[in-house]
Design a protein around this motif. Structure first.
Motif, PDB file in Angstrom:
ATOM      1  N   TYR A 484       0.872  -1.182   0.000  1.00  0.00           N
ATOM      2  CA  TYR A 484       0.000   0.000   0.000  1.00  0.00           C
ATOM      3  C   TYR A 484       0.901   1.222   0.000  1.00  0.00           C
ATOM      4  N   SER A 485       0.994   1.867  -1.140  1.00  0.00           N
ATOM      5  CA  SER A 485       1.820   3.051  -1.287  1.00  0.00           C
ATOM      6  C   SER A 485       1.156   3.980  -2.285  1.00  0.00           C
ATOM      7  N   SER A 486       1.565   5.248  -2.268  1.00  0.00           N
ATOM      8  CA  SER A 486       1.026   6.203  -3.235  1.00  0.00           C
ATOM      9  C   SER A 486       1.615   5.992  -4.625  1.00  0.00           C
ATOM     10  N   ILE A 487       2.695   5.204  -4.722  1.00  0.00           N
ATOM     11  CA  ILE A 487       3.315   4.880  -6.011  1.00  0.00           C
ATOM     12  C   ILE A 487       3.244   3.372  -6.194  1.00  0.00           C
ATOM     13  N   THR A 488       2.477   2.928  -7.184  1.00  0.00           N
ATOM     14  CA  THR A 488       2.271   1.502  -7.421  1.00  0.00           C
ATOM     15  C   THR A 488       2.620   1.165  -8.866  1.00  0.00           C
ATOM     16  N   ASN A 489       3.282   0.027  -9.060  1.00  0.00           N
ATOM     17  CA  ASN A 489       3.570  -0.459 -10.405  1.00  0.00           C
ATOM     18  C   ASN A 489       2.246  -0.738 -11.114  1.00  0.00           C
ATOM     19  N   LYS A 490       1.919   0.073 -12.118  1.00  0.00           N
ATOM     20  CA  LYS A 490       0.587  -0.007 -12.732  1.00  0.00           C
ATOM     21  C   LYS A 490       0.361  -1.331 -13.457  1.00  0.00           C
ATOM     22  N   ASP A 491       1.408  -1.905 -14.049  1.00  0.00           N
ATOM     23  CA  ASP A 491       1.250  -3.203 -14.717  1.00  0.00           C
ATOM     24  C   ASP A 491       0.950  -4.302 -13.701  1.00  0.00           C
ATOM     25  N   TYR A 492       1.645  -4.257 -12.578  1.00  0.00           N
ATOM     26  CA  TYR A 492       1.416  -5.247 -11.531  1.00  0.00           C
ATOM     27  C   TYR A 492       0.002  -5.126 -10.972  1.00  0.00           C
ATOM     28  N   ALA A 493      -0.432  -3.894 -10.702  1.00  0.00           N
ATOM     29  CA  ALA A 493      -1.788  -3.685 -10.190  1.00  0.00           C
ATOM     30  C   ALA A 493      -2.831  -4.129 -11.205  1.00  0.00           C
ATOM     31  N   SER A 494      -2.557  -3.911 -12.486  1.00  0.00           N
ATOM     32  CA  SER A 494      -3.496  -4.331 -13.529  1.00  0.00           C
ATOM     33  C   SER A 494      -3.650  -5.846 -13.556  1.00  0.00           C
ATOM     34  N   VAL A 495      -2.543  -6.575 -13.454  1.00  0.00           N
ATOM     35  CA  VAL A 495      -2.622  -8.037 -13.399  1.00  0.00           C
ATOM     36  C   VAL A 495      -3.394  -8.473 -12.160  1.00  0.00           C
ATOM     37  N   ILE A 784       8.267 -11.645 -10.074  1.00  0.00           N
ATOM     38  CA  ILE A 784       8.801 -10.366  -9.610  1.00  0.00           C
ATOM     39  C   ILE A 784       8.471  -9.319 -10.669  1.00  0.00           C
ATOM     40  N   PRO A 785       7.765  -8.258 -10.327  1.00  0.00           N
ATOM     41  CA  PRO A 785       7.366  -7.261 -11.326  1.00  0.00           C
ATOM     42  C   PRO A 785       8.566  -6.670 -12.062  1.00  0.00           C
ATOM     43  N   LEU A 786       8.437  -6.563 -13.372  1.00  0.00           N
ATOM     44  CA  LEU A 786       9.482  -5.959 -14.185  1.00  0.00           C
ATOM     45  C   LEU A 786       9.510  -4.455 -13.945  1.00  0.00           C
ATOM     46  N   GLN A 787      10.697  -3.907 -13.772  1.00  0.00           N
ATOM     47  CA  GLN A 787      10.842  -2.470 -13.533  1.00  0.00           C
ATOM     48  C   GLN A 787      12.218  -2.015 -13.985  1.00  0.00           C
ATOM     49  N   LYS A 788      12.336  -0.734 -14.214  1.00  0.00           N
ATOM     50  CA  LYS A 788      13.609  -0.175 -14.656  1.00  0.00           C
ATOM     51  C   LYS A 788      14.669  -0.396 -13.592  1.00  0.00           C
ATOM     52  N   GLY A 789      15.901  -0.687 -14.041  1.00  0.00           N
ATOM     53  CA  GLY A 789      16.995  -0.941 -13.119  1.00  0.00           C
ATOM     54  C   GLY A 789      17.239  -2.411 -12.865  1.00  0.00           C
ATOM     55  N   MET A 790      16.414  -3.276 -13.451  1.00  0.00           N
ATOM     56  CA  MET A 790      16.539  -4.720 -13.228  1.00  0.00           C
ATOM     57  C   MET A 790      17.397  -5.353 -14.319  1.00  0.00           C
ATOM     58  N   GLU A 791      18.241  -6.297 -13.930  1.00  0.00           N
ATOM     59  CA  GLU A 791      19.070  -7.056 -14.870  1.00  0.00           C
ATOM     60  C   GLU A 791      18.963  -8.535 -14.536  1.00  0.00           C
ATOM     61  N   ILE A 792      18.986  -9.380 -15.577  1.00  0.00           N
ATOM     62  CA  ILE A 792      19.046 -10.831 -15.387  1.00  0.00           C
ATOM     63  C   ILE A 792      20.377 -11.311 -15.937  1.00  0.00           C
ATOM     64  N   ILE A 793      21.178 -11.946 -15.079  1.00  0.00           N
ATOM     65  CA  ILE A 793      22.501 -12.442 -15.441  1.00  0.00           C
ATOM     66  C   ILE A 793      22.436 -13.966 -15.475  1.00  0.00           C
ATOM     67  N   LYS A 803       9.021  -9.203 -20.700  1.00  0.00           N
ATOM     68  CA  LYS A 803       7.868  -9.002 -19.826  1.00  0.00           C
ATOM     69  C   LYS A 803       6.938 -10.190 -20.019  1.00  0.00           C
ATOM     70  N   VAL A 804       6.882 -11.065 -19.018  1.00  0.00           N
ATOM     71  CA  VAL A 804       6.054 -12.270 -19.103  1.00  0.00           C
ATOM     72  C   VAL A 804       4.832 -12.106 -18.206  1.00  0.00           C
ATOM     73  N   ASN A 805       3.785 -12.819 -18.543  1.00  0.00           N
ATOM     74  CA  ASN A 805       2.536 -12.753 -17.770  1.00  0.00           C
ATOM     75  C   ASN A 805       2.085 -11.312 -17.547  1.00  0.00           C
ATOM     76  N   GLN A 806       2.361 -10.464 -18.547  1.00  0.00           N
ATOM     77  CA  GLN A 806       1.894  -9.072 -18.631  1.00  0.00           C
ATOM     78  C   GLN A 806       2.606  -8.081 -17.722  1.00  0.00           C
ATOM     79  N   ALA A 807       3.362  -8.532 -16.721  1.00  0.00           N
ATOM     80  CA  ALA A 807       3.954  -7.557 -15.800  1.00  0.00           C
ATOM     81  C   ALA A 807       5.272  -8.003 -15.180  1.00  0.00           C
ATOM     82  N   PHE A 808       5.750  -9.203 -15.436  1.00  0.00           N
ATOM     83  CA  PHE A 808       6.825  -9.784 -14.633  1.00  0.00           C
ATOM     84  C   PHE A 808       8.082 -10.033 -15.461  1.00  0.00           C
ATOM     85  N   ALA A 809       9.196 -10.187 -14.766  1.00  0.00           N
ATOM     86  CA  ALA A 809      10.490 -10.354 -15.420  1.00  0.00           C
ATOM     87  C   ALA A 809      10.714 -11.813 -15.800  1.00  0.00           C
TER      88      ALA A 809
END
Length: 853
Positions: A484-495, A784-793, A803-809
């Motif tokens: 619960y925050s004033s800033i929410t990942n909109k793709d995650y909330a949509s899913v 885990i919701p996809l967001q800027k700053g994320m890397e997969i090694i 972006k899988v399942n509409q919102a995730f990495a």
């Protein structure tokens, strides 16, 4: 002399203590169920834990909302003094530190206000000096302003106030060495209010120095502002970038809303979501218009507090809410105190012959305009307020013997203090204060998680008190899907709400709250679930139990479901997103439960196709349309249900619970229900069914959720089957129509084929470390919701993120054994550190030069 000097500050401190003791119920904390408990306290505890675990004061990643950029929550505590103190004293609960910090800040604000009012400006004319008695009345008006209601609700509305007054005091005394540092503390306490605070300081500085401000003061002001912003860049820069990343479109405002006046003058009068002052302040501002010496300040403050355009600008053109005007309280109090001081001096010092006088015309203006701004809910208080001010004006104009005149005028000054104090005592207790046993219950619930061995590849949730525990990490090392925050990942909330049809349980649709939705619990990997014995979803087995007090006899249980999906896995069973989007809502829910949704192309230039997955022509829905049969049920007298051509009209006189038994129990089935709600009253509509809640906001909700389609998903873990619906209807009149029922086989929740990963301990900025051994080419999937700053090694190489399942990495993965790490860098964090360091050095350099002078 010393006693006289400290008499009024001591009196203010004593009144402060008395007022706090009067408004706080026995056995309660100084905090509200609304926002204070659900957001501020629990987030403070979570942020402190993250600071200690990650060994930083600004964690880049928090395990809320499926895993989120930590700066989505920076408004609630990053670098705030009480959080920093909490890191030094980890054994003391944050709730106690926060209460102490807020009350100390409140009292300091009052005492600093008094000191600020009585302090002379260098070179000030002695006749313009504010006398201690007038400063006391002004400080009392400040202390009883309704905006301080937020000290136990939305603390960021007010916790910057002592630093704002310190900044004004520094300007008044022309001591600017620590000025950038004071501004820094305003930002870290509440950066949302920083623009208003800077506007207040600039105006005050301008009025203090006059036209010379534009030749000398403006340079110092701008230098201090830029230095302070630079010093706070480690907070402000990454926060600004995450706001831009997840910003939402707002409803356009009409010209009338932008350029009109605030409803009921809520920016200035009475409202705790505005300045919250009383009629005496409005009277004095109007009176000031009649005198050249006071006209400019009065006109400015009246425009700012009543014209919606000012609030619109200060809110960044997002909306016109008056809460942004709270930082202007000190300026209004200063202007009113200056006028009061002159009015009182006018009667006791004959040589002030050209000063202001108590006039009736502002009261006449108020009386004539009252129907335009008077609030029905406060009509009695407003009438009493106007009556008292009228009586004060009459008493101040009484002629007669000098001794009697002094008595009447002393009485009138005391009358000025009565209604603000009464309004304070009437407004401040209007809250649902948190009882001590309620926080003890949360602590007990947390111990149940802490005592269990939790797998970090799965998540935990609490269905006991979803709003007040959604931001609290109760199990060490595990994430939560809620936040619960004033800033929410909109793709995650949509899913969350659009794909999995999760119920919206409160007024604010920004909150992502857990529920007993078995589809969502399975998808997000919620293996550990705390709930009550009679509301255990399908697949969960009781691990431990805890009695939650004898009052309601509710049995709290910690349950576990070993069959939910892990946070990270590898799969080959996919469906292309273009095919997925062609399905209706319920078929999408079925499809995402059984398959993984991947984009049609895996490269940025959209030229590389994905491996063939399930085509729409091959897809067969497992959702079954259903029409339940219920046994006849006698309705209580408190509810009337009428059949209409559109549906069923409910007239509920009071909150009512009704049980509807099914004629045949539904074994091994999930029952899905949705219907549309048309509200026929202004009250909120809340309908609980088998412990699952949906809510449609009332007409007066500040952030209406627009939830007119109620979704429910019912399952049963007992093995006996679902045999009844226990429905609780809220009071009101509303229409239910377009009812739709579906059935789904419980066993299909575990239909998805996947290869598990093995988790490893994370290091540094890693948010997930695991290995996967797969026999075929496939996809590495996370929740885990996809967001800027994320890397997969993968095996030491940075691979493209999908972006899988509409919102995730996720990522493509070739067959074989792989070492996989997900790394997160909060955008702007590193640059913010360097800017803050350079700005701090620059401030120290300028400060040293000033000292050497």
């Amino acid at each position: 002399m010393i006693r006289k000097k400290y008499f009024f500050p001591g009196l203010l401190a004593g009144l402060f203590i008395i007022f706090i003791l009067l408004i706080l119920p026995d056995g309660c904390f100084y905090g509200s169920h609304t926002d204070w408990l659900s957001q501020h306290v629990q987030l403070a505890e979570t942020i402190r834990s993250a600071c200690l675990e990650q060994h930083t004061l600004t964690p880049a990643f928090l395990p809320l909302g499926g895993g989120s950029n930590g700066y989505q929550f920076s408004y609630y505590g990053y670098l705030r003094p009480d959080i920093l103190i909490g890191c030094l004293l980890p054994g003391i609960p944050m709730v106690k530190l926060m209460i102490g910090y807020m009350l100390a800040g409140y009292l300091c604000s009052v005492l600093l206000c008094y000191y600020w009012l009585t302090t002379c400006t260098p070179g000030q004319d002695e006749k313009d000096r504010i006398e201690p008695f007038a400063a006391f009345i002004g400080s009392l008006l400040f202390m009883t302003a309704a905006c301080f209601f937020q000290t136990h609700r939305q603390i960021m509305f007010i916790n910057y106030m002592p630093f704002l007054i310190l900044a004004l005091l520094a300007v008044k005394k022309r001591r600017f060495g620590l000025f950038p540092l004071i501004l820094f503390f305003i930002y870290v306490n509440s950066f949302y209010y920083s623009i208003s605070c800077l506007a207040v300081i600039a105006w005050y500085w301008l009025r203090q120095e006059g036209y010379s401000f534009w030749t000398n003061g403006i340079v110092l002001y701008l230098r201090s502002v830029f230095l302070s912003i630079g010093m706070a860049a480690l907070l402000l820069l990454p926060t600004a970038l995450v706001i831009l990343e997840h910003r939402r479109t707002t409803e356009p405002l009409s010209l009338n809303e932008i350029f009109g006046t605030a409803e009921h003058l809520g920016g200035l009068l009475y409202s705790p979501y505005g300045m919250g002052l009383t009629i005496i302040c409005l009277y004095l501002l109007l009176l000031g218009l009649g005198y050249k010496k006071y006209r400019m300040e009065s006109l400015f403050l009246l425009i700012v507090s009543t014209w919606s355009f000012a609030a619109w600008i200060l809110n960044g053109t997002l909306y016109t809410r008056s809460k942004i005007l709270i930082p202007f309280v000190p300026l209004v109090i200063l202007q009113c105190t200056r006028l009061l001081n002159a009015l009182i001096s006018e009667k006791t010092e004959p040589h002030y012959s050209k000063g202001p006088d108590w006039k009736l015309w502002p009261l006449l203006l108020l009386a004539l305009s009252a129907p335009l701004w008077i609030s029905d809910s406060k009509a009695g208080w407003i009438a009493a307020d106007i009556s008292i001010v009228t009586l004060v004006v009459i008493l101040q104009n009484i002629k007669g013997k000098k001794a009697m005149v002094r008595i009447w005028r002393s009485v009138s000054c005391l009358l000025l203090c009565i209604l603000p104090c009464l309004m304070f005592l009437q407004t401040m207790p209007k809250d649902c204060f948190v009882k001590k046993e309620e926080l003890e219950t949360t602590t007990t619930a947390s111990k149940m998680f802490q005592q269990a061995e939790l797998n970090p590849l799965y998540r935990s949730e609490n269905l006991m008190d979803v709003l007040n525990t959604c931001n609290l990490i109760q199990g060490r090392g595990v994430q939560k899907g809620s936040m619960y925050s004033s800033i929410t990942n909109k793709d995650y909330a949509s899913v969350f709400y659009d794909t999995f049809l999760a119920p919206i349980q409160i007024n604010n649709s920004l909150a992502v709250l857990p529920s007993g939705n078995p589809f969502l619990l399975n998808f997000l990997g919620v293996r550990y679930l705390q709930t009550t014995m009679n509301h255990i979803p399908y697949g969960y087995k009781v691990v431990s139990t805890e009695k939650e007090g004898a009052k309601n006899g509710t049995t709290t249980v910690l349950t576990e479901n070993r069959n939910v999906l892990p946070i990270a896995y590898v799969t080959t069973e996919i469906m292309k997103e273009s095919e997925f989007l062609k399905l209706n809502d319920y078929d999408r829910l079925d499809a995402i439960t059984r398959y993984t949704i991947v984009p049609d192309h895996t490269s940025d230039n959209n030229t590389v196709p994905v491996t063939d997955g399930t085509a729409s022509t091959e897809y067969v829905s497992h959702m079954q349309k259903f029409s339940p049969a219920f046994q006849k049920t006698a309705l209580p007298d408190t509810i009337q249900i009428s059949k209409t051509k559109d549906g069923y009209l409910l007239d509920v006189r009071e909150k009512t619970k009704v049980t509807f038994p099914l004629k045949e129990a539904l074994k091994n089935k999930i029952l899905l229900l949705d219907f549309q709600v048309v509200n026929k009253s202004r009250k909120a509509v809340v309908i609980d069914i088998n412990g699952m809640r949906n809510k449609l906001s009332g007409a007066s909700a500040p952030y209406p959720n627009g939830n007119d389609i109620f979704h429910y998903q019912f399952s049963d873990a007992s093995g006996n089957g679902l045999d009844q619906l226990d429905i609780t209807f809220s009071k009101g009149t509303y229409l239910i129509r377009h009812t739709d029922w579906h059935l789904y086989e419980e066993q299909l929740l575990s239909r998805k084929q996947y290869t598990s990963t093995a988790a490893h301990k994370t290091k540094g900025n890693e948010i997930l470390s695991c290995t996967a051994d797969v026999t075929d080419d496939g996809y590495f999937i996370t929740s885990i919701p996809l967001q800027k700053g994320m890397e997969i090694i993968v095996d030491g190489k940075n691979v493209p993120i999908l972006k899988v399942n509409q919102a995730f990495a996720g990522a493509r993965l070739e067959k074989g054994k792989h070492d996989i790490r997900i790394i997160f860098h909060a955008p702007g964090q590193r640059a913010g550190y360097w800017i803050s360091l350079l700005s701090l050095l620059a401030w120290l350099f300028f400060k040293r030069k000033e000292v050497l002078r």
